[in-house]
Design a protein around this motif. Structure first.
Motif, PDB file in Angstrom:
ATOM      1  N   VAL A 181       0.839  -1.204   0.000  1.00 61.63           N
ATOM      2  CA  VAL A 181       0.000   0.000   0.000  1.00 61.63           C
ATOM      3  C   VAL A 181       0.868   1.246   0.000  1.00 61.63           C
ATOM      4  CG1 VAL A 181      -1.586   1.385   1.399  1.00 61.63           C
ATOM      5  CG2 VAL A 181      -2.048  -1.044   1.035  1.00 61.63           C
ATOM      6  N   LYS A 182       1.867   1.272   0.858  1.00 63.11           N
ATOM      7  CA  LYS A 182       2.753   2.430   0.953  1.00 63.11           C
ATOM      8  C   LYS A 182       3.516   2.652  -0.355  1.00 63.11           C
ATOM      9  CE  LYS A 182       3.564   1.648   5.923  1.00 63.11           C
ATOM     10  NZ  LYS A 182       2.842   2.842   6.417  1.00 63.11           N
ATOM     11  N   LEU A 183       4.061   1.577  -0.900  1.00 65.06           N
ATOM     12  CA  LEU A 183       4.838   1.685  -2.134  1.00 65.06           C
ATOM     13  C   LEU A 183       3.975   2.179  -3.287  1.00 65.06           C
ATOM     14  CD1 LEU A 183       6.931  -1.628  -2.015  1.00 65.06           C
ATOM     15  CD2 LEU A 183       7.741   0.699  -1.555  1.00 65.06           C
ATOM     16  N   HIS A 184       2.770   1.613  -3.398  1.00 58.95           N
ATOM     17  CA  HIS A 184       1.929   1.965  -4.543  1.00 58.95           C
ATOM     18  C   HIS A 184       1.331   3.358  -4.390  1.00 58.95           C
ATOM     19  CE1 HIS A 184       0.156   0.941  -8.299  1.00 58.95           C
ATOM     20  NE2 HIS A 184      -1.075   1.149  -7.862  1.00 58.95           N
ATOM     21  N   ALA A 185       0.992   3.739  -3.170  1.00 57.54           N
ATOM     22  CA  ALA A 185       0.478   5.093  -2.942  1.00 57.54           C
ATOM     23  C   ALA A 185       1.514   6.126  -3.364  1.00 57.54           C
ATOM     24  CB  ALA A 185       0.097   5.271  -1.481  1.00 57.54           C
ATOM     25  N   ALA A 186       2.760   5.875  -3.013  1.00 56.15           N
ATOM     26  CA  ALA A 186       3.836   6.800  -3.399  1.00 56.15           C
ATOM     27  C   ALA A 186       4.006   6.811  -4.915  1.00 56.15           C
ATOM     28  CB  ALA A 186       5.146   6.397  -2.725  1.00 56.15           C
ATOM     29  N   LYS A 187       3.875   5.641  -5.537  1.00 56.74           N
ATOM     30  CA  LYS A 187       4.066   5.535  -6.985  1.00 56.74           C
ATOM     31  C   LYS A 187       3.012   6.329  -7.751  1.00 56.74           C
ATOM     32  CE  LYS A 187       5.773   3.800 -10.816  1.00 56.74           C
ATOM     33  NZ  LYS A 187       7.134   4.159 -11.285  1.00 56.74           N
ATOM     34  N   ILE A 188       1.759   6.205  -7.354  1.00 61.51           N
ATOM     35  CA  ILE A 188       0.686   6.880  -8.103  1.00 61.51           C
ATOM     36  C   ILE A 188       0.317   8.236  -7.495  1.00 61.51           C
ATOM     37  CG2 ILE A 188      -0.229   4.666  -8.880  1.00 61.51           C
ATOM     38  CD1 ILE A 188      -2.541   5.012  -6.894  1.00 61.51           C
ATOM     39  N   LYS A 189       1.105   8.665  -6.498  1.00 58.58           N
ATOM     40  CA  LYS A 189       0.887   9.967  -5.858  1.00 58.58           C
ATOM     41  C   LYS A 189      -0.524  10.082  -5.273  1.00 58.58           C
ATOM     42  CE  LYS A 189       4.307  12.339  -8.737  1.00 58.58           C
ATOM     43  NZ  LYS A 189       5.363  11.679  -7.975  1.00 58.58           N
ATOM     44  N   ALA A 190      -0.900   9.058  -4.526  1.00 59.41           N
ATOM     45  CA  ALA A 190      -2.190   9.031  -3.836  1.00 59.41           C
ATOM     46  C   ALA A 190      -1.930   8.868  -2.345  1.00 59.41           C
ATOM     47  CB  ALA A 190      -3.046   7.876  -4.354  1.00 59.41           C
ATOM     48  N   THR A 191      -2.962   9.041  -1.529  1.00 58.81           N
ATOM     49  CA  THR A 191      -2.810   8.812  -0.099  1.00 58.81           C
ATOM     50  C   THR A 191      -2.851   7.314   0.178  1.00 58.81           C
ATOM     51  OG1 THR A 191      -5.187   8.868   0.393  1.00 58.81           O
ATOM     52  CG2 THR A 191      -4.014  10.984   0.365  1.00 58.81           C
ATOM     53  N   GLU A 192      -2.221   6.912   1.268  1.00 63.20           N
ATOM     54  CA  GLU A 192      -2.255   5.507   1.646  1.00 63.20           C
ATOM     55  C   GLU A 192      -3.677   5.071   1.973  1.00 63.20           C
ATOM     56  OE1 GLU A 192       0.626   4.634   4.663  1.00 63.20           O
ATOM     57  OE2 GLU A 192       2.245   5.663   3.585  1.00 63.20           O
ATOM     58  N   GLU A 193      -4.464   5.971   2.540  1.00 65.51           N
ATOM     59  CA  GLU A 193      -5.858   5.665   2.857  1.00 65.51           C
ATOM     60  C   GLU A 193      -6.645   5.334   1.592  1.00 65.51           C
ATOM     61  OE1 GLU A 193      -9.475   7.648   5.492  1.00 65.51           O
ATOM     62  OE2 GLU A 193      -8.073   8.953   4.414  1.00 65.51           O
ATOM     63  N   TYR A 194      -6.382   6.085   0.524  1.00 60.24           N
ATOM     64  CA  TYR A 194      -7.057   5.875  -0.762  1.00 60.24           C
ATOM     65  C   TYR A 194      -6.743   4.491  -1.316  1.00 60.24           C
ATOM     66  CZ  TYR A 194      -7.808   6.467  -5.832  1.00 60.24           C
ATOM     67  OH  TYR A 194      -8.191   6.303  -7.144  1.00 60.24           O
ATOM     68  N   VAL A 195      -5.466   4.103  -1.312  1.00 61.47           N
ATOM     69  CA  VAL A 195      -5.051   2.813  -1.855  1.00 61.47           C
ATOM     70  C   VAL A 195      -5.506   1.671  -0.952  1.00 61.47           C
ATOM     71  CG1 VAL A 195      -3.061   1.386  -2.495  1.00 61.47           C
ATOM     72  CG2 VAL A 195      -3.094   3.817  -3.087  1.00 61.47           C
ATOM     73  N   ALA A 196      -5.399   1.853   0.362  1.00 58.75           N
ATOM     74  CA  ALA A 196      -5.785   0.805   1.301  1.00 58.75           C
ATOM     75  C   ALA A 196      -7.265   0.475   1.204  1.00 58.75           C
ATOM     76  CB  ALA A 196      -5.453   1.233   2.731  1.00 58.75           C
ATOM     77  N   ALA A 197      -8.083   1.445   0.823  1.00 57.91           N
ATOM     78  CA  ALA A 197      -9.530   1.242   0.753  1.00 57.91           C
ATOM     79  C   ALA A 197      -9.908   0.114  -0.195  1.00 57.91           C
ATOM     80  CB  ALA A 197     -10.231   2.536   0.323  1.00 57.91           C
ATOM     81  N   TYR A 198      -9.090  -0.132  -1.216  1.00 56.81           N
ATOM     82  CA  TYR A 198      -9.373  -1.271  -2.089  1.00 56.81           C
ATOM     83  C   TYR A 198      -8.337  -2.383  -1.947  1.00 56.81           C
ATOM     84  CZ  TYR A 198      -6.110   1.171  -5.351  1.00 56.81           C
ATOM     85  OH  TYR A 198      -5.038   1.815  -5.928  1.00 56.81           O
ATOM     86  N   MET A 199      -7.070  -2.031  -1.783  1.00 59.38           N
ATOM     87  CA  MET A 199      -6.026  -3.047  -1.813  1.00 59.38           C
ATOM     88  C   MET A 199      -6.053  -3.972  -0.606  1.00 59.38           C
ATOM     89  SD  MET A 199      -1.966  -2.545  -2.602  1.00 59.38           S
ATOM     90  CE  MET A 199      -2.306  -1.711  -4.152  1.00 59.38           C
ATOM     91  N   LEU A 200      -6.566  -3.509   0.528  1.00 58.15           N
ATOM     92  CA  LEU A 200      -6.615  -4.343   1.718  1.00 58.15           C
ATOM     93  C   LEU A 200      -7.937  -5.092   1.864  1.00 58.15           C
ATOM     94  CD1 LEU A 200      -4.756  -2.144   4.366  1.00 58.15           C
ATOM     95  CD2 LEU A 200      -3.848  -3.886   2.814  1.00 58.15           C
ATOM     96  N   ASP A 201      -8.777  -5.003   0.841  1.00 56.51           N
ATOM     97  CA  ASP A 201     -10.024  -5.762   0.832  1.00 56.51           C
ATOM     98  C   ASP A 201      -9.744  -7.121   0.187  1.00 56.51           C
ATOM     99  OD1 ASP A 201     -12.504  -6.909   0.386  1.00 56.51           O
ATOM    100  OD2 ASP A 201     -13.474  -5.033  -0.164  1.00 56.51           O
ATOM    101  N   ASP A 202      -9.363  -8.091   1.000  1.00 56.30           N
ATOM    102  CA  ASP A 202      -8.959  -9.396   0.483  1.00 56.30           C
ATOM    103  C   ASP A 202     -10.103 -10.180  -0.143  1.00 56.30           C
ATOM    104  OD1 ASP A 202      -6.327  -9.011   1.222  1.00 56.30           O
ATOM    105  OD2 ASP A 202      -6.569  -9.956   3.187  1.00 56.30           O
ATOM    106  N   GLU A 203     -11.326  -9.801   0.160  1.00 52.65           N
ATOM    107  CA  GLU A 203     -12.462 -10.520  -0.401  1.00 52.65           C
ATOM    108  C   GLU A 203     -12.786 -10.080  -1.821  1.00 52.65           C
ATOM    109  OE1 GLU A 203     -15.954 -10.630   1.987  1.00 52.65           O
ATOM    110  OE2 GLU A 203     -14.869 -10.992   3.848  1.00 52.65           O
ATOM    111  N   HIS A 204     -12.421  -8.850  -2.175  1.00 55.19           N
ATOM    112  CA  HIS A 204     -12.879  -8.312  -3.455  1.00 55.19           C
ATOM    113  C   HIS A 204     -11.768  -7.764  -4.348  1.00 55.19           C
ATOM    114  CE1 HIS A 204     -16.342  -7.730  -0.575  1.00 55.19           C
ATOM    115  NE2 HIS A 204     -16.839  -8.568  -1.468  1.00 55.19           N
ATOM    116  N   TYR A 205     -10.536  -7.755  -3.858  1.00 53.52           N
ATOM    117  CA  TYR A 205      -9.406  -7.258  -4.643  1.00 53.52           C
ATOM    118  C   TYR A 205      -8.398  -8.379  -4.781  1.00 53.52           C
ATOM    119  CZ  TYR A 205      -5.662  -4.192  -6.302  1.00 53.52           C
ATOM    120  OH  TYR A 205      -4.667  -3.604  -7.055  1.00 53.52           O
ATOM    121  N   PHE A 206      -8.094  -8.742  -6.007  1.00 54.67           N
ATOM    122  CA  PHE A 206      -7.279  -9.923  -6.265  1.00 54.67           C
ATOM    123  C   PHE A 206      -6.420  -9.662  -7.487  1.00 54.67           C
ATOM    124  CE2 PHE A 206      -7.732 -14.649  -7.761  1.00 54.67           C
ATOM    125  CZ  PHE A 206      -6.379 -14.858  -7.516  1.00 54.67           C
ATOM    126  N   VAL A 207      -5.104  -9.638  -7.311  1.00 59.41           N
ATOM    127  CA  VAL A 207      -4.192  -9.430  -8.438  1.00 59.41           C
ATOM    128  C   VAL A 207      -3.428 -10.714  -8.719  1.00 59.41           C
ATOM    129  CG1 VAL A 207      -3.922  -6.955  -8.043  1.00 59.41           C
ATOM    130  CG2 VAL A 207      -2.328  -8.555  -6.952  1.00 59.41           C
TER     131      VAL A 207
END
Length: 400
Positions: free
Chosen positions: A303-329
């Motif tokens: 989350v931290k790495l990707h937030a920095a990469k796309i210039k977003a807040t960690e809260e913004y990225v965590a809102a989807y990336m930490l949803d293990d039930e619905h986010y799957f890469v």
């Protein structure tokens, strides 16, 4: 469905600028990536790009890379021009940050595009080598229209895309769409496919599909009561979660609950490029597999790495990336889901008539992925053996 929609449905769906997962650049708050323009990318010479490469330390990973090079498996192309939208690609982020791409002798040159259609145009004209964030419908529609593309890997399998309604709305699964007005683009095959699974031969008539070019407009339509339900993009998660907490709306479902492993975003390139650069493709996949292994064990850091990469807040990225039930890469090509999408899009009229003469199997290359997976497992399997075994099992289940 109202007859007036039939006349414009296909054209509207083909031209919609919504990113299948993240929404438009405008509503993907804080999610823009630093990328070079297409014109800048097109004008750079291969020799200039190669001159920018820097030597890496002679680690064990680099030794393995050197061994590949000496055995004739060196990448044919050291610089790969890539479009990953405004929301980025977390596996690519990790692969760069942790040096996995560097170990493979690969440098990524990011090429900007403002919408899925623009990304596909860049790919069709050779301005980029790889597109990874333009969904599945977009590349399949391009293939159906005669553009010779090959899907060879993946990005998001499920993109954490919420279905929202007014607070207190009833939800009985996809059955709740029947006869209702919904802000969902019917080229999103997970929904039309699910309606057909209920026994409706023509899902375009069973539901009143409304197309909006911006997820924020679709959300506003729900609040006004113009539509019963609306699909949101991955990038809207933080906003809709806050609205749900405030009692303004309900999150009633997710696209992944409508259709499991629906194939959110695939990785594709021109068929000629894929065929001419097999070592490059495999090098990229090996790096992404290592990144996926790291991601699955270190999501908070991801989350931290990707937030920095796309210039977003960690809260913004965590809102989807930490949803293990619905986010799957996953880097897996997901052949079976892609073929299912092709069939649904064909049956619902979202593919060119040329699709009848095309064997979609000819445009899905799983051989290079399977080889890269075996190579990565041999080289790095000792670090995370369970991960590589799971990836082999997943491949057998989803690509055979």
């Amino acid at each position: 469905m109202k007859k007036r929609i039939f006349t414009v449905l296909l054209a509207a769906a083909m031209s919609v600028s919504l990113a299948a997962c993240a929404g438009t650049a405008e509503n993907n708050a804080g999610g823009k990536t630093e990328e070079t323009s297409a014109s800048e990318s097109a004008s750079k010479e291969e020799s200039e790009a190669a001159s920018k490469e820097t030597p890496v330390e002679n680690t064990s990973e680099q030794a393995a890379s050197d061994e590949k090079a000496s055995s004739g498996n060196a990448p044919e192309q050291s610089v790969v021009k890539w479009n990953c939208g405004t929301s980025g690609n977390v596996l690519l982020t990790i692969a760069e940050e942790k040096g996995y791409l560097k170990d493979e002798g690969i440098t990524i040159e990011y090429v900007e595009a403002n919408a899925n259609a623009d990304a596909m145009t860049l790919l069709a004209t050779g301005k980029v080598d790889v597109v990874s964030n333009a969904g599945t419908s977009n590349p399949l529609q391009q293939i159906a229209a005669g553009v010779d593309l090959t899907i060879f890997g993946g990005h998001m399998v499920e993109g954490c895309m919420p279905v929202v309604a007014k607070a207190g709305a009833q939800w009985n699964g996809i059955e709740s769409f029947i006869g209702k007005k919904v802000a969902v683009n019917p080229s999103y095959f997970a929904f039309t496919g699910a309606v057909m699974d209920l026994g409706y031969d023509n899902p375009l008539e069973a539901v009143d599909w409304e197309i909006y070019s911006d997820y924020n407009d679709a959300l506003a339509a729900v609040i006004r009561g113009d539509v019963e339900y609306a699909l949101m993009g991955t990038g809207q998660n933080l906003a809709v979660q806050e609205m749900a907490k405030n009692g303004e709306i309900d999150i009633v479902s997710y696209q992944s609950e409508i259709m499991e492993n629906y194939s959110c975003c695939r990785m594709e390139g021109q068929t000629q490029w894929v065929n001419n650069n097999p070592n490059t493709v495999k090098a990229v996949i090996r790096a992404l597999l290592r990144a996926q292994s790291y991601y699955e064990s270190n999501k908070e850091e991801a989350v931290k790495l990707h937030a920095a990469k796309i210039k977003a807040t960690e809260e913004y990225v965590a809102a989807y990336m930490l949803d293990d039930e619905h986010y799957f890469v996953s880097a897996d090509p997901l052949k079976n889901s892609v073929k299912r999408a092709w069939d649904i899009l064909d049956k619902t009229g979202f593919l060119d008539e040329k699709a009848k003469e095309i064997n979609i199997d000819d445009h899905i290359n799983t051989k290079l992925y399977e080889e890269a997976l075996g190579e990565a497992a041999e080289a790095y399997g000792g670090e995370t053996p369970e991960f590589y075994q799971n990836m082999k099992t997943f491949f057998e289940e989803n690509d055979k």
